[in-house]
Design a protein around this motif. Structure first.
Motif, PDB file in Angstrom:
ATOM      1  N   LYS A   1       2.858  -4.802  -4.200  1.00  0.00           N
ATOM      2  CA  LYS A   1       3.616  -4.068  -3.180  1.00  0.00           C
ATOM      3  C   LYS A   1       5.115  -4.344  -3.306  1.00  0.00           C
ATOM      4  O   LYS A   1       5.945  -3.427  -3.217  1.00  0.00           O
ATOM      5  N   VAL A   2       5.474  -5.596  -3.512  1.00  0.00           N
ATOM      6  CA  VAL A   2       6.886  -5.958  -3.607  1.00  0.00           C
ATOM      7  C   VAL A   2       7.505  -5.392  -4.885  1.00  0.00           C
ATOM      8  O   VAL A   2       8.649  -4.915  -4.879  1.00  0.00           O
ATOM      9  N   ILE A   3       6.776  -5.414  -5.993  1.00  0.00           N
ATOM     10  CA  ILE A   3       7.275  -4.817  -7.237  1.00  0.00           C
ATOM     11  C   ILE A   3       7.479  -3.318  -7.044  1.00  0.00           C
ATOM     12  O   ILE A   3       8.492  -2.746  -7.488  1.00  0.00           O
ATOM     13  N   HIS A   4       6.541  -2.650  -6.371  1.00  0.00           N
ATOM     14  CA  HIS A   4       6.701  -1.216  -6.082  1.00  0.00           C
ATOM     15  C   HIS A   4       7.974  -0.970  -5.265  1.00  0.00           C
ATOM     16  O   HIS A   4       8.735  -0.034  -5.550  1.00  0.00           O
ATOM     17  N   ALA A   5       8.191  -1.784  -4.247  1.00  0.00           N
ATOM     18  CA  ALA A   5       9.377  -1.615  -3.401  1.00  0.00           C
ATOM     19  C   ALA A   5      10.655  -1.811  -4.206  1.00  0.00           C
ATOM     20  O   ALA A   5      11.627  -1.045  -4.062  1.00  0.00           O
ATOM     21  N   HIS A   6      10.659  -2.820  -5.068  1.00  0.00           N
ATOM     22  CA  HIS A   6      11.824  -3.068  -5.920  1.00  0.00           C
ATOM     23  C   HIS A   6      12.075  -1.872  -6.841  1.00  0.00           C
ATOM     24  O   HIS A   6      13.220  -1.412  -6.979  1.00  0.00           O
ATOM     25  N   GLU A   7      11.034  -1.370  -7.466  1.00  0.00           N
ATOM     26  CA  GLU A   7      11.195  -0.258  -8.408  1.00  0.00           C
ATOM     27  C   GLU A   7      11.569   1.039  -7.703  1.00  0.00           C
ATOM     28  O   GLU A   7      12.159   1.931  -8.317  1.00  0.00           O
ATOM     29  N   ALA A   8      11.231   1.153  -6.427  1.00  0.00           N
ATOM     30  CA  ALA A   8      11.625   2.334  -5.652  1.00  0.00           C
ATOM     31  C   ALA A   8      13.068   2.240  -5.165  1.00  0.00           C
ATOM     32  O   ALA A   8      13.621   3.227  -4.664  1.00  0.00           O
ATOM     33  N   GLY A   9      13.675   1.058  -5.290  1.00  0.00           N
ATOM     34  CA  GLY A   9      15.068   0.889  -4.906  1.00  0.00           C
ATOM     35  C   GLY A   9      15.302   0.711  -3.420  1.00  0.00           C
ATOM     36  O   GLY A   9      16.430   0.840  -2.952  1.00  0.00           O
ATOM     37  N   VAL A  10      14.247   0.400  -2.667  1.00  0.00           N
ATOM     38  CA  VAL A  10      14.414   0.207  -1.232  1.00  0.00           C
ATOM     39  C   VAL A  10      14.723  -1.256  -0.948  1.00  0.00           C
ATOM     40  O   VAL A  10      14.534  -2.133  -1.797  1.00  0.00           O
ATOM     41  N   GLU A  11      15.210  -1.517   0.253  1.00  0.00           N
ATOM     42  CA  GLU A  11      15.499  -2.888   0.649  1.00  0.00           C
ATOM     43  C   GLU A  11      14.203  -3.696   0.678  1.00  0.00           C
ATOM     44  O   GLU A  11      13.159  -3.209   1.142  1.00  0.00           O
ATOM     45  N   LEU A  12      14.275  -4.922   0.169  1.00  0.00           N
ATOM     46  CA  LEU A  12      13.078  -5.755   0.107  1.00  0.00           C
ATOM     47  C   LEU A  12      12.818  -6.399   1.463  1.00  0.00           C
ATOM     48  O   LEU A  12      13.252  -7.516   1.744  1.00  0.00           O
ATOM     49  N   THR A  13      12.098  -5.679   2.295  1.00  0.00           N
ATOM     50  CA  THR A  13      11.647  -6.206   3.579  1.00  0.00           C
ATOM     51  C   THR A  13      10.126  -6.107   3.631  1.00  0.00           C
ATOM     52  O   THR A  13       9.514  -5.335   2.871  1.00  0.00           O
ATOM     53  N   VAL A  14       9.528  -6.856   4.526  1.00  0.00           N
ATOM     54  CA  VAL A  14       8.070  -6.835   4.642  1.00  0.00           C
ATOM     55  C   VAL A  14       7.577  -5.439   5.009  1.00  0.00           C
ATOM     56  O   VAL A  14       6.617  -4.921   4.418  1.00  0.00           O
ATOM     57  N   ASP A  15       8.234  -4.791   5.969  1.00  0.00           N
ATOM     58  CA  ASP A  15       7.799  -3.455   6.405  1.00  0.00           C
ATOM     59  C   ASP A  15       7.896  -2.449   5.277  1.00  0.00           C
ATOM     60  O   ASP A  15       6.998  -1.616   5.096  1.00  0.00           O
ATOM     61  N   ASN A  16       8.989  -2.492   4.504  1.00  0.00           N
ATOM     62  CA  ASN A  16       9.135  -1.552   3.389  1.00  0.00           C
ATOM     63  C   ASN A  16       8.065  -1.782   2.327  1.00  0.00           C
ATOM     64  O   ASN A  16       7.458  -0.838   1.808  1.00  0.00           O
ATOM     65  N   ALA A  17       7.827  -3.042   1.976  1.00  0.00           N
ATOM     66  CA  ALA A  17       6.844  -3.342   0.933  1.00  0.00           C
ATOM     67  C   ALA A  17       5.435  -2.959   1.364  1.00  0.00           C
ATOM     68  O   ALA A  17       4.634  -2.482   0.547  1.00  0.00           O
ATOM     69  N   GLN A  18       5.111  -3.142   2.630  1.00  0.00           N
ATOM     70  CA  GLN A  18       3.759  -2.844   3.109  1.00  0.00           C
ATOM     71  C   GLN A  18       3.416  -1.367   3.015  1.00  0.00           C
ATOM     72  O   GLN A  18       2.241  -1.004   3.080  1.00  0.00           O
ATOM     73  N   ARG A  19       4.402  -0.519   2.836  1.00  0.00           N
ATOM     74  CA  ARG A  19       4.131   0.920   2.727  1.00  0.00           C
ATOM     75  C   ARG A  19       3.512   1.293   1.378  1.00  0.00           C
ATOM     76  O   ARG A  19       2.952   2.373   1.220  1.00  0.00           O
ATOM     77  N   TYR A  20       3.618   0.399   0.408  1.00  0.00           N
ATOM     78  CA  TYR A  20       3.181   0.730  -0.951  1.00  0.00           C
ATOM     79  C   TYR A  20       1.748   0.261  -1.219  1.00  0.00           C
ATOM     80  O   TYR A  20       1.184  -0.550  -0.491  1.00  0.00           O
ATOM     81  N   THR A  21       1.200   0.785  -2.301  1.00  0.00           N
ATOM     82  CA  THR A  21      -0.181   0.476  -2.683  1.00  0.00           C
ATOM     83  C   THR A  21      -0.284  -0.899  -3.339  1.00  0.00           C
ATOM     84  O   THR A  21       0.705  -1.430  -3.858  1.00  0.00           O
ATOM     85  N   THR A  22      -1.470  -1.439  -3.319  1.00  0.00           N
ATOM     86  CA  THR A  22      -1.715  -2.724  -3.990  1.00  0.00           C
ATOM     87  C   THR A  22      -2.016  -2.536  -5.474  1.00  0.00           C
ATOM     88  O   THR A  22      -2.236  -3.521  -6.180  1.00  0.00           O
ATOM     89  N   GLU A  23      -2.037  -1.312  -5.961  1.00  0.00           N
ATOM     90  CA  GLU A  23      -2.338  -1.043  -7.369  1.00  0.00           C
ATOM     91  C   GLU A  23      -1.048  -0.770  -8.137  1.00  0.00           C
ATOM     92  O   GLU A  23      -0.134  -0.125  -7.614  1.00  0.00           O
ATOM     93  N   HIS A  24      -0.987  -1.266  -9.363  1.00  0.00           N
ATOM     94  CA  HIS A  24       0.204  -1.060 -10.192  1.00  0.00           C
ATOM     95  C   HIS A  24      -0.216  -0.835 -11.642  1.00  0.00           C
ATOM     96  O   HIS A  24      -1.080  -1.566 -12.159  1.00  0.00           O
ATOM     97  N   PRO A  25       0.382   0.153 -12.321  1.00  0.00           N
ATOM     98  CA  PRO A  25      -0.059   0.483 -13.692  1.00  0.00           C
ATOM     99  C   PRO A  25       0.174  -0.618 -14.716  1.00  0.00           C
ATOM    100  O   PRO A  25      -0.495  -0.648 -15.744  1.00  0.00           O
ATOM    101  N   ARG A  26       1.121  -1.542 -14.466  1.00  0.00           N
ATOM    102  CA  ARG A  26       1.381  -2.609 -15.441  1.00  0.00           C
ATOM    103  C   ARG A  26       0.596  -3.875 -15.137  1.00  0.00           C
ATOM    104  O   ARG A  26       0.869  -4.934 -15.723  1.00  0.00           O
ATOM    105  N   CYS A  27      -0.372  -3.809 -14.276  1.00  0.00           N
ATOM    106  CA  CYS A  27      -1.135  -4.995 -13.876  1.00  0.00           C
ATOM    107  C   CYS A  27      -1.914  -5.586 -15.052  1.00  0.00           C
ATOM    108  O   CYS A  27      -2.401  -4.857 -15.930  1.00  0.00           O
ATOM    109  N   GLY A  28      -2.058  -6.890 -15.044  1.00  0.00           N
ATOM    110  CA  GLY A  28      -2.840  -7.559 -16.080  1.00  0.00           C
ATOM    111  C   GLY A  28      -4.297  -7.148 -16.075  1.00  0.00           C
ATOM    112  O   GLY A  28      -4.966  -7.182 -17.117  1.00  0.00           O
ATOM    113  N   THR A  29      -4.817  -6.741 -14.909  1.00  0.00           N
ATOM    114  CA  THR A  29      -6.199  -6.261 -14.845  1.00  0.00           C
ATOM    115  C   THR A  29      -6.363  -5.018 -15.700  1.00  0.00           C
ATOM    116  O   THR A  29      -7.340  -4.878 -16.448  1.00  0.00           O
ATOM    117  N   SER A  30      -5.395  -4.086 -15.606  1.00  0.00           N
ATOM    118  CA  SER A  30      -5.438  -2.879 -16.431  1.00  0.00           C
ATOM    119  C   SER A  30      -5.317  -3.234 -17.908  1.00  0.00           C
ATOM    120  O   SER A  30      -5.984  -2.643 -18.765  1.00  0.00           O
TER     121      SER A  30
END
Length: 285
Positions: free
Chosen positions: A166-195
């Motif tokens: 979530k925090v990486i998504h928020a950073h890549e979207a260019g929004v301010e790194l706050t808890v509320d902003n990060a919580q808006r994003y998904t827990t899935e990311h295409p660069r994840c080690g699981t993928s």
């Protein structure tokens, strides 16, 4: 470093984030405080030809992830007990990595290859043998994840994994790194080690299908020798999918990895997202 792609890893009650020159580990201690430790990343790895050569750099990235991951886990574990200075030495880290690699080779190379070799009398076609081997390998992989997910401690780690994404998504979207902003994003990311691991499992089916028939010991050796190649190709595919995740064909390509992340991530609470933000802020430029 303007285009550096930040990434990280969940640890015990915390998150590790990797920056261009250092990593930061943020951990929630039992007294609810957050402690952050920054550690330099080995300069030889960043500057070496290994990390600048396509395909080969996948092996370097894998070594990098293993070393940093063990260091981060060691630090996070030390923050949960009374002896905060008890961390792994360089020798202990090397031994831990060696054990992890041997265990991985046994589970995902020796076991599937042996299973397919044992039924060759009933499945004489070499391609079908290799396909069966791949199915067993993916089955072992899923069984391992499902068994791990049943542990309460791992459930917490999976929540921090979701917080990291979530925090990486928020950073890549260019929004301010706050808890509320990060919580808006998904827990899935295409660069994840699981993928990445799923890519490795599928590519092994394709690459290993090109190998000739041989005695069991030679089959295992052939497969072990090809692991760096498979890891390198998978690494390049992960980088490509991370750059163009919204493209139609790329989106279809990464969907299985995103679905798999539903097993390895959980929705984090606000405190866990706060920890992930501390980790990224410590290394972000």
């Amino acid at each position: 470093m303007g285009n550096f792609t930040y990434g990280g890893q969940a640890v015990i009650e915390g998150v590790m984030m990797r920056g261009p020159d250092e990593m930061a580990i943020a951990v929630r201690r039992p007294d609810a405080s957050i402690v952050v430790q920054r550690q330099p990343i080995a300069s030889w790895l960043n500057a070496s030809w290994l990390m600048k050569t396509p395909i080969l750099r996948g092996t370097g990235a894998l070594i990098d992830a293993l070393v940093l991951g063990i260091k981060a886990l060691s630090f996070s574990a030390s923050q949960q007990g009374e002896d905060e200075e008890e961390q792994l030495s360089s020798t202990e880290i090397a031994v831990t990595i060696a054990i992890a690699m041997l265990a991985g080779a046994f589970l995902f190379i020796v076991v599937p290859t042996s299973a397919a070799h044992l039924v060759r009398a009933w499945v004489p076609n070499l391609f079908l043998q290799n396909l069966l081997e791949g199915i067993v390998r993916i089955g072992v992989f899923f069984a391992y994840i499902l068994l791990m997910a049943r542990m309460p401690e791992i459930q917490r780690v999976f929540q921090y994994h979701g917080a990291e994404h979530k925090v990486i998504h928020a950073h890549e979207a260019g929004v301010e790194l706050t808890v509320d902003n990060a919580q808006r994003y998904t827990t899935e990311h295409p660069r994840c080690g699981t993928s990445f691991l799923l890519f490795v499992m599928v590519l092994k089916i394709l690459v290993f299908s090109l190998l000739p028939d041989a005695a069991l010991a030679m089959k295992v050796l052939f497969r072990l020798a090809l692991v760096p190649l498979v890891a390198g190709i998978s690494y390049e595919l992960i980088k490509l999918s991370g750059k163009y995740p919204a493209m139609g064909l790329v989106r279809l390509f990464i969907l299985p990895g995103l679905w798999l992340q539903r097993l390895t991530t959980r929705e984090p609470d606000d405190q866990q997202v706060e920890v992930a933000i501390h980790a990224l802020q410590a290394v972000r430029r």
